[in-house]
Design a protein around this motif. Structure first.
Motif, PDB file in Angstrom:
ATOM      1  N   LEU A  96      42.163  43.607  33.391  1.00  0.00           N
ATOM      2  CA  LEU A  96      41.774  43.812  34.742  1.00  0.00           C
ATOM      3  C   LEU A  96      41.103  42.691  35.202  1.00  0.00           C
ATOM      4  O   LEU A  96      41.047  42.212  36.388  1.00  0.00           O
ATOM      5  N   MET A  97      40.173  42.315  34.368  1.00  0.00           N
ATOM      6  CA  MET A  97      39.331  40.857  34.761  1.00  0.00           C
ATOM      7  C   MET A  97      40.143  39.589  35.035  1.00  0.00           C
ATOM      8  O   MET A  97      39.702  38.833  35.894  1.00  0.00           O
ATOM      9  N   ASP A  98      41.152  39.746  34.074  1.00  0.00           N
ATOM     10  CA  ASP A  98      41.891  38.619  34.318  1.00  0.00           C
ATOM     11  C   ASP A  98      42.799  38.531  35.602  1.00  0.00           C
ATOM     12  O   ASP A  98      42.921  37.363  36.268  1.00  0.00           O
ATOM     13  N   ARG A  99      43.163  39.475  35.911  1.00  0.00           N
ATOM     14  CA  ARG A  99      43.995  39.993  37.282  1.00  0.00           C
ATOM     15  C   ARG A  99      42.796  39.532  38.416  1.00  0.00           C
ATOM     16  O   ARG A  99      43.442  39.000  39.535  1.00  0.00           O
ATOM     17  N   VAL A 100      41.792  40.082  38.518  1.00  0.00           N
ATOM     18  CA  VAL A 100      40.618  39.719  39.430  1.00  0.00           C
ATOM     19  C   VAL A 100      40.397  38.120  39.462  1.00  0.00           C
ATOM     20  O   VAL A 100      40.305  37.848  40.511  1.00  0.00           O
ATOM     21  N   GLY A 101      40.439  37.709  38.309  1.00  0.00           N
ATOM     22  CA  GLY A 101      40.283  36.131  38.143  1.00  0.00           C
ATOM     23  C   GLY A 101      41.066  35.240  39.123  1.00  0.00           C
ATOM     24  O   GLY A 101      41.031  34.424  39.715  1.00  0.00           O
ATOM     25  N   GLU A 102      42.519  35.846  38.691  1.00  0.00           N
ATOM     26  CA  GLU A 102      43.828  35.099  39.487  1.00  0.00           C
ATOM     27  C   GLU A 102      43.630  35.305  40.957  1.00  0.00           C
ATOM     28  O   GLU A 102      44.096  34.427  41.871  1.00  0.00           O
ATOM     29  N   GLN A 152      42.921  33.647  46.405  1.00  0.00           N
ATOM     30  CA  GLN A 152      42.155  33.990  47.781  1.00  0.00           C
ATOM     31  C   GLN A 152      41.417  32.694  47.888  1.00  0.00           C
ATOM     32  O   GLN A 152      41.227  31.981  49.146  1.00  0.00           O
ATOM     33  N   ALA A 153      40.975  31.990  46.886  1.00  0.00           N
ATOM     34  CA  ALA A 153      40.291  30.266  47.279  1.00  0.00           C
ATOM     35  C   ALA A 153      41.277  29.253  47.900  1.00  0.00           C
ATOM     36  O   ALA A 153      40.995  28.633  49.232  1.00  0.00           O
ATOM     37  N   LEU A 205      37.130  41.289  50.752  1.00  0.00           N
ATOM     38  CA  LEU A 205      37.428  42.357  49.852  1.00  0.00           C
ATOM     39  C   LEU A 205      37.576  41.912  48.193  1.00  0.00           C
ATOM     40  O   LEU A 205      37.012  42.642  47.316  1.00  0.00           O
ATOM     41  N   SER A 206      38.085  40.536  47.961  1.00  0.00           N
ATOM     42  CA  SER A 206      38.208  40.012  46.451  1.00  0.00           C
ATOM     43  C   SER A 206      36.704  40.080  46.107  1.00  0.00           C
ATOM     44  O   SER A 206      36.489  40.234  44.969  1.00  0.00           O
ATOM     45  N   ALA A 207      35.788  39.556  46.696  1.00  0.00           N
ATOM     46  CA  ALA A 207      34.340  39.484  46.417  1.00  0.00           C
ATOM     47  C   ALA A 207      33.982  40.908  46.029  1.00  0.00           C
ATOM     48  O   ALA A 207      33.244  40.913  44.984  1.00  0.00           O
ATOM     49  N   ARG A 208      34.205  42.002  46.677  1.00  0.00           N
ATOM     50  CA  ARG A 208      33.632  43.192  46.256  1.00  0.00           C
ATOM     51  C   ARG A 208      34.458  43.812  44.919  1.00  0.00           C
ATOM     52  O   ARG A 208      33.803  44.271  44.276  1.00  0.00           O
ATOM     53  N   LEU A 209      35.794  43.566  45.077  1.00  0.00           N
ATOM     54  CA  LEU A 209      36.378  43.889  43.714  1.00  0.00           C
ATOM     55  C   LEU A 209      36.095  43.283  42.703  1.00  0.00           C
ATOM     56  O   LEU A 209      35.938  43.850  41.475  1.00  0.00           O
ATOM     57  N   ARG A 210      35.770  41.623  42.581  1.00  0.00           N
ATOM     58  CA  ARG A 210      35.300  40.946  41.562  1.00  0.00           C
ATOM     59  C   ARG A 210      33.786  41.580  41.240  1.00  0.00           C
ATOM     60  O   ARG A 210      33.508  41.696  39.819  1.00  0.00           O
ATOM     61  N   ASP A 211      32.861  41.878  41.922  1.00  0.00           N
ATOM     62  CA  ASP A 211      31.588  42.352  41.760  1.00  0.00           C
ATOM     63  C   ASP A 211      31.694  43.777  41.236  1.00  0.00           C
ATOM     64  O   ASP A 211      30.818  43.942  40.002  1.00  0.00           O
ATOM     65  N   LEU A 224      25.361  35.616  32.854  1.00  0.00           N
ATOM     66  CA  LEU A 224      25.461  36.878  32.973  1.00  0.00           C
ATOM     67  C   LEU A 224      26.948  37.226  32.386  1.00  0.00           C
ATOM     68  O   LEU A 224      27.011  38.310  31.837  1.00  0.00           O
ATOM     69  N   THR A 225      27.733  36.693  32.686  1.00  0.00           N
ATOM     70  CA  THR A 225      29.175  36.881  32.225  1.00  0.00           C
ATOM     71  C   THR A 225      30.075  35.555  31.903  1.00  0.00           C
ATOM     72  O   THR A 225      29.606  34.566  32.478  1.00  0.00           O
ATOM     73  N   LEU A 226      31.140  35.654  31.180  1.00  0.00           N
ATOM     74  CA  LEU A 226      31.873  34.610  30.877  1.00  0.00           C
ATOM     75  C   LEU A 226      33.443  34.739  31.543  1.00  0.00           C
ATOM     76  O   LEU A 226      34.175  33.975  31.444  1.00  0.00           O
ATOM     77  N   ALA A 227      33.523  35.920  32.389  1.00  0.00           N
ATOM     78  CA  ALA A 227      34.920  36.202  32.878  1.00  0.00           C
ATOM     79  C   ALA A 227      35.032  35.348  34.176  1.00  0.00           C
ATOM     80  O   ALA A 227      36.383  34.974  34.136  1.00  0.00           O
ATOM     81  N   ILE A 228      33.887  35.197  35.043  1.00  0.00           N
ATOM     82  CA  ILE A 228      34.218  34.400  36.027  1.00  0.00           C
ATOM     83  C   ILE A 228      32.859  33.166  36.484  1.00  0.00           C
ATOM     84  O   ILE A 228      31.975  33.824  36.132  1.00  0.00           O
ATOM     85  N   ILE A 229      33.347  32.203  36.625  1.00  0.00           N
ATOM     86  CA  ILE A 229      32.398  30.998  36.852  1.00  0.00           C
ATOM     87  C   ILE A 229      32.525  30.660  38.297  1.00  0.00           C
ATOM     88  O   ILE A 229      33.380  30.341  38.967  1.00  0.00           O
ATOM     89  N   GLU A 230      31.133  30.680  39.029  1.00  0.00           N
ATOM     90  CA  GLU A 230      31.188  30.198  40.066  1.00  0.00           C
ATOM     91  C   GLU A 230      30.937  28.535  40.200  1.00  0.00           C
ATOM     92  O   GLU A 230      29.851  28.256  39.063  1.00  0.00           O
ATOM     93  N   GLY A 231      31.549  27.953  40.810  1.00  0.00           N
ATOM     94  CA  GLY A 231      31.515  26.482  40.889  1.00  0.00           C
ATOM     95  C   GLY A 231      31.491  25.655  41.917  1.00  0.00           C
ATOM     96  O   GLY A 231      31.865  26.435  43.038  1.00  0.00           O
ATOM     97  N   LEU A 232      31.190  24.620  41.919  1.00  0.00           N
ATOM     98  CA  LEU A 232      31.220  23.364  43.200  1.00  0.00           C
ATOM     99  C   LEU A 232      32.765  22.806  42.938  1.00  0.00           C
ATOM    100  O   LEU A 232      32.728  22.177  42.115  1.00  0.00           O
ATOM    101  N   LEU A 233      33.480  22.928  43.966  1.00  0.00           N
ATOM    102  CA  LEU A 233      34.732  22.352  43.927  1.00  0.00           C
ATOM    103  C   LEU A 233      34.830  20.970  44.553  1.00  0.00           C
ATOM    104  O   LEU A 233      34.394  20.914  45.864  1.00  0.00           O
TER     105      LEU A 233
END
Length: 613
Positions: free
Chosen positions: A312-318, A323-324, A348-354, A543-552
């Motif tokens: 599920l986390m992989d799908r949310v990451g995709e 979305q980006a 919506l994707s941000a809420r689903l991710r959280d 906090l987590t390794l699943a999703i990384i917030e970054g500067l593009l």
């Protein structure tokens, strides 16, 4: 969907029960007079025995039955609780775990030796108690009440919580167990029975008054209701005492009850003497409190395989990546409708991710609890009394991070006890308390979690560490190094300051494992020490390794992401500032900060685009 393996279900539930049993036994070592702890340990053993027999783990059921039978003497107050008893009980718990996880590799002779040692301890303790040493597991009055039957039997009041039927309890089966203890007269309480149209077949509003004749003990009666005591009000009074109200006529049989609710019953009386009168005050309040507790439904939960959460986390990451991309395209478009849809999908994707990330979060207290046994065993083996203090157990981390954090913390705690905390003689010479202290804490610091291991030992010897580093060729003699740089040598492969190799230390492997694991988690390690005052090792983790917030960022035709955890701030390069010839510095609030030109490093044609996502 594949069906769940019943054996795996038992292993999962048994692991939780064994963890509870271990924590209870360790608490019992500190509070041997706490009878509630003895009851909790006994309930865990009883549940493991019953579930093991149900799911085909016959060896588990047989050994646990023998151990439970011996441990029952402790519960009845016949023998005291001591450190030796706690240690052999922990060994029995380990043996049960081995029978569950690796039955072929677990030798029966080990279980026989554990039971023999337990019987010897109980026999010695019983002899000491008979010679005048009071039992430590229960006050004398309670112990006497547990083993002595009432002269004329017992009057028993039974009132269950309304939802006890939904939880799988059969009250009639419990009444049958009372009959096995002796002749019984059972009278149902019908005053709370509603009219037929208002009757809920799944809610119990019926109570019972039982008169039990014969030599049954209080403990034997309490055993009948061992697993439902939190869902009922049980009162016990010697049958020779007069009740406040006249007893109703005694029918020959129990009325077949429709499933119903506990009516108010007299309160549990304290241990009484033949001349004492029963206490009736507060019965309504107690019954009402029991009903309120029953009506407060616990939050429902569902067991989900970890692999499904990962998927599920992989799908949310995709989804977040898609979305980006959509947001980028919407930013280049002049269509307001497309921009609105992109913003809605981003929300919506941000809420689903959280939400998905919160599902993976686990309180770190579950990990901290594992180290109590480790410290208990090391303290015993090294002869160093150690107190274990924890803080921030409610701090949440991704379950993957917590699982991978276990080994580094084991190495840090072992080193703190073996190298950091001094032997009792040295602590006494330094005017320190005889008992050392290991403090394990966790707290949120921005977007990271800070996990600290602190001891109150002798602290690190920078000169000794440096000398060992020079001996191993890790640094040149006379090199100018800060204390922090010197402390980092502790994490070098094969580095150890131990004079001799033991079962705990000396090979220089542990701290190397710590560094590699923390770096693989994108974390950092800081060390602070005070000579004679102890050492603190602080681990900073995401906090987590699943999703990384970054500067593009975009450099020419290439796009790159810099993790936000590595970004302090964004500063625009002043117009006309080209640098070069050793002048690649910016004046930031009075401080010279060097900068690098990515276009020069990566080599593409110039591009000034920089976008944050």
């Amino acid at each position: 969907m594949t069906a769940l393996d019943p054996a795996e279900i038992f292993r999962t539930e048994a692991a939780e029960l064994l963890a509870c049993l271990e924590a209870t036994l360790l608490d019992l070592g500190d509070r041997p007079e706490d009878r509630a702890l003895v009851d909790t340990a006994f309930r865990a053993l009883h549940t493991i025995k019953g579930s093991g027999a149900m799911f085909g783990f016959e060896q588990v059921a047989a050994f646990t039955h023998d151990f439970e039978t011996a441990f029952d003497r402790v519960r009845r107050g016949e023998v005291p609780v001591g450190r030796d008893l706690v240690n052999v009980s922990l060994s029995a718990k380990d043996y049960i775990r081995g029978l569950i996880e690796e039955p072929e590799a677990t030798a029966p002779i080990i279980g026989e030796a554990i039971l023999a040692e337990l019987e010897q301890l109980l026999g010695t303790a019983a002899t000491a108690a008979a010679d005048g040493v009071p039992a430590a597991s229960a006050p004398p009055a309670v112990a006497a009440a547990a083993v002595q039957p009432a002269g004329d039997g017992w009057r028993i009041g039974i009132a269950f919580a309304p939802d006890v039927l939904r939880n799988g309890t059969n009250p009639l089966a419990l009444l049958d167990e009372l009959r096995d203890l002796g002749p019984c007269t059972v009278v149902p309480r019908l005053d709370a029975l509603p009219e037929l149209p208002g009757l809920d077949p799944e809610s119990l509003v019926l109570g019972w008054d039982v008169t039990l004749r014969g030599p049954a003990t209080r403990a034997a009666i309490e055993d009948v209701f061992l697993f439902v005591r939190d869902e009922m009000v049980l009162t016990l009074e010697p049958a020779g005492l007069a009740l406040p109200d006249a007893a109703p006529p005694e029918p020959a049989e129990v009325l077949a009850p429709a499933p119903v609710a506990a009516a108010p019953v007299p309160p549990a009386a304290p241990p009484v003497t033949p001349s004492a009168a029963p206490v009736a005050a507060g019965s309504d309040a107690r019954a009402a409190a029991a009903a309120r507790r029953a009506e407060e439904r616990p939050a429902s939960s569902v067991r989900v395989e970890a692999e499904r959460l990962d998927e599920l986390m992989d799908r949310v990451g995709e989804l977040v990546i898609a979305q980006a991309r959509l947001s980028q395209l919407a930013g280049l478009s002049a269509d307001p409708g497309l921009k609105g849809i992109a913003e809605e999908i981003e929300r919506l994707s941000a809420r689903l991710r959280d939400t998905t990330m919160s599902i993976r979060m686990v309180a770190i207290g579950a990990l901290f609890g594992r180290f109590r046994r480790l410290i208990h065993d090391l303290s015993r083996d090294l002869g160093k009394p150690v107190e274990f203090v924890t803080g921030g157990e409610d701090t949440e981390l991704d379950k993957t991070v917590i699982e991978r954090l276990a080994d580094p913390l084991v190495h840090l705690i072992r080193n703190a006890i073996d190298h950091g905390i001094e032997a009792p003689g040295r602590r006494a010479a330094a005017a320190k308390a005889a008992t050392g202290r290991i403090t394990l804490t966790a707290e949120h610091v921005g977007a990271q979690v800070l996990v600290s291991v602190r001891d109150d030992g002798a602290g690190l010897d920078a000169a000794r560490i440096r000398a060992k580093a020079e001996e191993k060729g890790l640094c040149a003699p006379g090199a100018v190094l800060t204390d922090q740089q010197i402390y980092q040598f502790l994490f070098a492969p094969g580095f150890s300051t131990a004079a001799t190799i033991s079962a705990l230390s000396g090979r220089g492997v542990g701290m190397d494992v710590v560094k590699k694991t923390i770096e693989s988690l994108r974390g950092t390690i800081d060390i602070a020490t005070e000579p004679g005052g102890g050492t603190t090792v602080a681990l900073r983790l995401p906090l987590t390794l699943a999703i990384i917030e970054g500067l593009l960022i975009r450099v020419g035709e290439g796009r790159y992401v810099i993790p936000l955890a590595a970004v302090e701030e964004c500063v625009e390069l002043p117009a006309g500032e080209r640098g070069g010839r050793g002048r690649d510095f910016l004046n930031i609030r009075g401080a010279l900060v060097p900068f690098l030109r990515l276009r020069s490093l990566f080599g593409p044609r110039a591009s000034r685009s920089c976008t944050r996502r």
